[in-house]
Design a protein around this motif. Structure first.
Motif, mmCIF file in Angstrom:
data_model
loop_
_atom_site.group_PDB
_atom_site.id
_atom_site.type_symbol
_atom_site.label_atom_id
_atom_site.label_comp_id
_atom_site.label_asym_id
_atom_site.label_seq_id
_atom_site.Cartn_x
_atom_site.Cartn_y
_atom_site.Cartn_z
ATOM 1 N N TYR A 1 8.063 46.752 82.264
ATOM 2 C CA TYR A 1 7.531 48.100 82.462
ATOM 3 C C TYR A 1 8.714 48.987 82.797
ATOM 4 O O TYR A 1 9.336 48.838 83.857
ATOM 5 N N VAL A 2 9.065 49.908 81.902
ATOM 6 C CA VAL A 2 10.320 50.649 82.021
ATOM 7 C C VAL A 2 10.101 52.137 81.762
ATOM 8 O O VAL A 2 9.081 52.551 81.187
ATOM 9 N N MET A 3 11.077 52.932 82.172
ATOM 10 C CA MET A 3 11.066 54.371 81.877
ATOM 11 C C MET A 3 11.540 54.591 80.441
ATOM 12 O O MET A 3 12.538 54.000 80.018
ATOM 13 N N LYS A 4 10.825 55.442 79.718
ATOM 14 C CA LYS A 4 11.183 55.734 78.335
ATOM 15 C C LYS A 4 11.190 57.238 78.102
ATOM 16 O O LYS A 4 10.406 57.988 78.694
ATOM 17 N N SER A 5 12.081 57.665 77.226
ATOM 18 C CA SER A 5 12.104 59.067 76.804
ATOM 19 C C SER A 5 11.283 59.202 75.522
ATOM 20 O O SER A 5 10.933 58.222 74.873
ATOM 21 N N GLY A 6 10.952 60.439 75.170
ATOM 22 C CA GLY A 6 10.225 60.700 73.930
ATOM 23 C C GLY A 6 8.726 60.523 74.022
ATOM 24 O O GLY A 6 8.039 60.626 73.000
ATOM 25 N N LEU A 7 8.195 60.274 75.219
ATOM 26 C CA LEU A 7 6.744 60.139 75.371
ATOM 27 C C LEU A 7 6.072 61.463 75.704
ATOM 28 O O LEU A 7 4.854 61.596 75.575
ATOM 29 N N LEU A 8 6.869 62.433 76.142
ATOM 30 C CA LEU A 8 6.370 63.764 76.472
ATOM 31 C C LEU A 8 7.160 64.798 75.689
ATOM 32 O O LEU A 8 8.274 64.541 75.237
ATOM 33 N N SER B 1 -3.663 65.775 63.336
ATOM 34 C CA SER B 1 -3.893 65.015 62.104
ATOM 35 C C SER B 1 -3.991 63.516 62.387
ATOM 36 O O SER B 1 -3.117 62.928 63.029
ATOM 37 N N GLY B 2 -5.086 62.896 61.925
ATOM 38 C CA GLY B 2 -5.262 61.461 62.069
ATOM 39 C C GLY B 2 -5.746 61.014 63.429
ATOM 40 O O GLY B 2 -5.896 59.814 63.666
ATOM 41 N N LEU B 3 -6.001 61.953 64.352
ATOM 42 C CA LEU B 3 -6.443 61.600 65.696
ATOM 43 C C LEU B 3 -7.848 62.145 65.950
ATOM 44 O O LEU B 3 -8.404 62.891 65.144
ATOM 45 N N ILE B 4 -8.401 61.763 67.093
ATOM 46 C CA ILE B 4 -9.737 62.216 67.474
ATOM 47 C C ILE B 4 -9.750 63.732 67.643
ATOM 48 O O ILE B 4 -8.831 64.310 68.230
ATOM 49 N N LYS B 5 -10.792 64.378 67.140
ATOM 50 C CA LYS B 5 -10.995 65.817 67.323
ATOM 51 C C LYS B 5 -12.011 66.027 68.439
ATOM 52 O O LYS B 5 -13.023 65.339 68.511
ATOM 53 N N ILE C 1 1.990 65.811 75.195
ATOM 54 C CA ILE C 1 2.004 64.349 75.090
ATOM 55 C C ILE C 1 2.279 63.913 73.658
ATOM 56 O O ILE C 1 2.050 64.665 72.695
ATOM 57 N N MET C 2 2.790 62.698 73.519
ATOM 58 C CA MET C 2 2.929 62.029 72.232
ATOM 59 C C MET C 2 1.908 60.895 72.187
ATOM 60 O O MET C 2 1.683 60.215 73.190
ATOM 61 N N VAL C 3 1.284 60.690 71.035
ATOM 62 C CA VAL C 3 0.289 59.636 70.853
ATOM 63 C C VAL C 3 0.774 58.708 69.746
ATOM 64 O O VAL C 3 0.823 59.092 68.579
ATOM 65 N N ASN C 4 1.180 57.502 70.126
ATOM 66 C CA ASN C 4 1.690 56.515 69.161
ATOM 67 C C ASN C 4 2.801 57.084 68.279
ATOM 68 O O ASN C 4 2.828 56.884 67.064
ATOM 69 N N GLY C 5 3.709 57.812 68.898
ATOM 70 C CA GLY C 5 4.857 58.361 68.182
ATOM 71 C C GLY C 5 4.598 59.661 67.469
ATOM 72 O O GLY C 5 5.512 60.220 66.839
#
Length: 428
Positions: free
Chosen positions: A318-325, A401-405, A363-367
């Motif tokens: 469990y680590v800190m990551k960039s690019g998720l926000l 696009s491609g996500l829940i509305k 937020i980012m959702v699955n990249g």
């Protein structure tokens, strides 16, 4: 002293309700980041879809720009409480489902502390977290005689809140400055459970939790210029200080052998894993006498440079990551109209309001980018002697696009008590 006790009781009640209230969302997007962001507006500007930064009234609490507090009337004590109810329609791959929510929204108060200085206290939400959904998929190829079906169940609850004390000072004619000093707190609990139809395949449960207790500081400025006998221009600006929240985030991964019911549990902790973003805002409004006002706001939240904790399945850490926000931008326009504030006709004294906004995701959702948000509202301020009942309806659409509305229709109800507690009566 009795009046201060009443105010303190209302605020403490608001803090208790905020800490224990049902989450104001069912959105699966609330599992990302710190949750679904609240607009933090009060009853009067919810009808204008949250327009606030350039608004300056003597009879309303505008906590989104603390510089506005200095406009409060010297004889007035203002208290404002609000709640909301909503229905949300979720749509994915042609399938639709509805969910209902109700939530306590805010409790705020404002009064003149000394000449040119207004003081406000209150409790408002910062984010909401609440979701519960599942998905199924098959393990193996279609040529195999037996497929293993895996069910992933996602659930989460929590949110973050602010209890603040704010000051607004009219530094010199036309220019006011202010600040909100907040106690920032909250928790979240998120879990992902994977259950398999094949009893020979292990089940996995991942839980993520944290508890926050920290501070938040927001600064404000307003400059008001009289342009003619009946017209006023107000320009506002705000700055929110970004910083680490000092909260440790815990991940517990349980891998259970369904044959022996023996679990292998791993705990990972990310120290000081959550942060608040630096926030900038500018706004402008034009007010014509006591008949109408209109304005525009722009806010920018610098989430993009913040890391966020995530479980890395490849390393089991469990680590800190960039690019998720990512950085968030929001633009709001709105206004209100009062036919005749001094009329004996009730409907001529009603405040009619409308507004609209557009916001990019943080937020980012699955990249991929999360959902953009489009919203609009209409509302009414109904005079009740010196108090006002604020009612507004708001429509919010979140899509990518491609996500829940998501389509949400929300009813906001706020009651503003405007009492002349500080008037000194003369008896002859």
């Amino acid at each position: 002293m009795k009046k201060l006790i009443i105010i303190s009781s209302i605020m403490l009640g608001g803090i208790y309700v905020s800490a224990n209230a049902q989450s104001g969302t069912n959105s699966p997007y609330s599992q990302y980041g710190l949750g679904v962001l609240s607009d933090q507006s009060q009853g009067f500007n919810r009808g204008m879809n949250g327009l606030a930064l350039g608004l300056r009234y003597s009879d309303q609490v505008n906590m989104l720009n603390p510089a506005s507090y200095s406009a409060v009337d010297s004889l007035t004590m203002i208290m404002d409480v609000g709640l909301s109810g909503q229905i949300t329609n979720f749509e994915e791959n042609g399938k639709k489902i509805n969910a209902n929510n109700a939530d306590f929204e805010y409790a705020v108060a404002l009064f003149r502390l000394m000449p040119k200085v207004g003081l406000s206290i209150g409790v408002v939400p910062f984010t909401n977290i609440g979701y519960n959904y599942s998905s199924k998929y098959n393990i193996g190829s279609s040529e195999e005689s037996v497929l293993t079906t895996s069910t992933e169940m996602h659930s989460g609850s929590g949110g973050f809140h602010q209890a603040y004390v704010g000051f607004g000072w009219n530094a010199f004619k036309g220019l006011s400055v202010g600040a909100n000093f907040s106690y920032f707190w909250g928790t979240y609990d998120k879990s992902i459970s994977v259950v398999n139809s094949d009893s020979y395949v292990n089940s996995i449960v991942k839980t993520y939790s944290t508890s926050v207790s920290n501070y938040k500081i927001d600064l404000g400025l307003q400059w008001q210029q009289r342009m003619s006998a009946d017209n006023y221009l107000t320009v506002g600006a705000t700055y929110g200080i970004g910083h680490k929240l000092g909260a440790d985030v815990e991940a517990v991964i349980s891998n259970t052998n369904t044959q022996t019911n023996v679990s292998d549990k791993t705990t990972e902790i990310v120290k000081n894993g959550l942060s608040l973003p630096t926030t900038f805002g500018v706004g402008m409004s034009w007010r014509h006498s006591n008949k109408w006002s209109a304005g525009v706001d722009y806010t920018f939240q610098k989430w993009g440079n913040l890391d966020f904790p995530e479980y890395d399945a490849s390393t089991g850490k469990y680590v800190m990551k960039s690019g998720l926000l990512k950085d968030r931008n929001k633009l709001t326009i709105g206004g209100e109209w009062v036919p005749n504030a001094m009329s004996s006709n009730f409907f001529n004294r009603v405040h009619y309001r409308a507004g609209a906004s557009f916001a990019t995701p943080y937020i980012m959702v699955n990249g991929h980018d999360g959902p953009k948000e489009y919203s609009a509202s209409v509302g009414f301020g109904l005079p009740l002697n010196r108090s006002v009942l604020n009612i507004s309806g708001q429509w919010v659409r979140s899509e990518a696009s491609g996500l829940i509305k998501e389509n949400t229709f929300r009813i906001n109800i706020g009651l503003t008590f405007n009492e002349r507690w500080f008037m000194k009566w003369k008896v002859e």
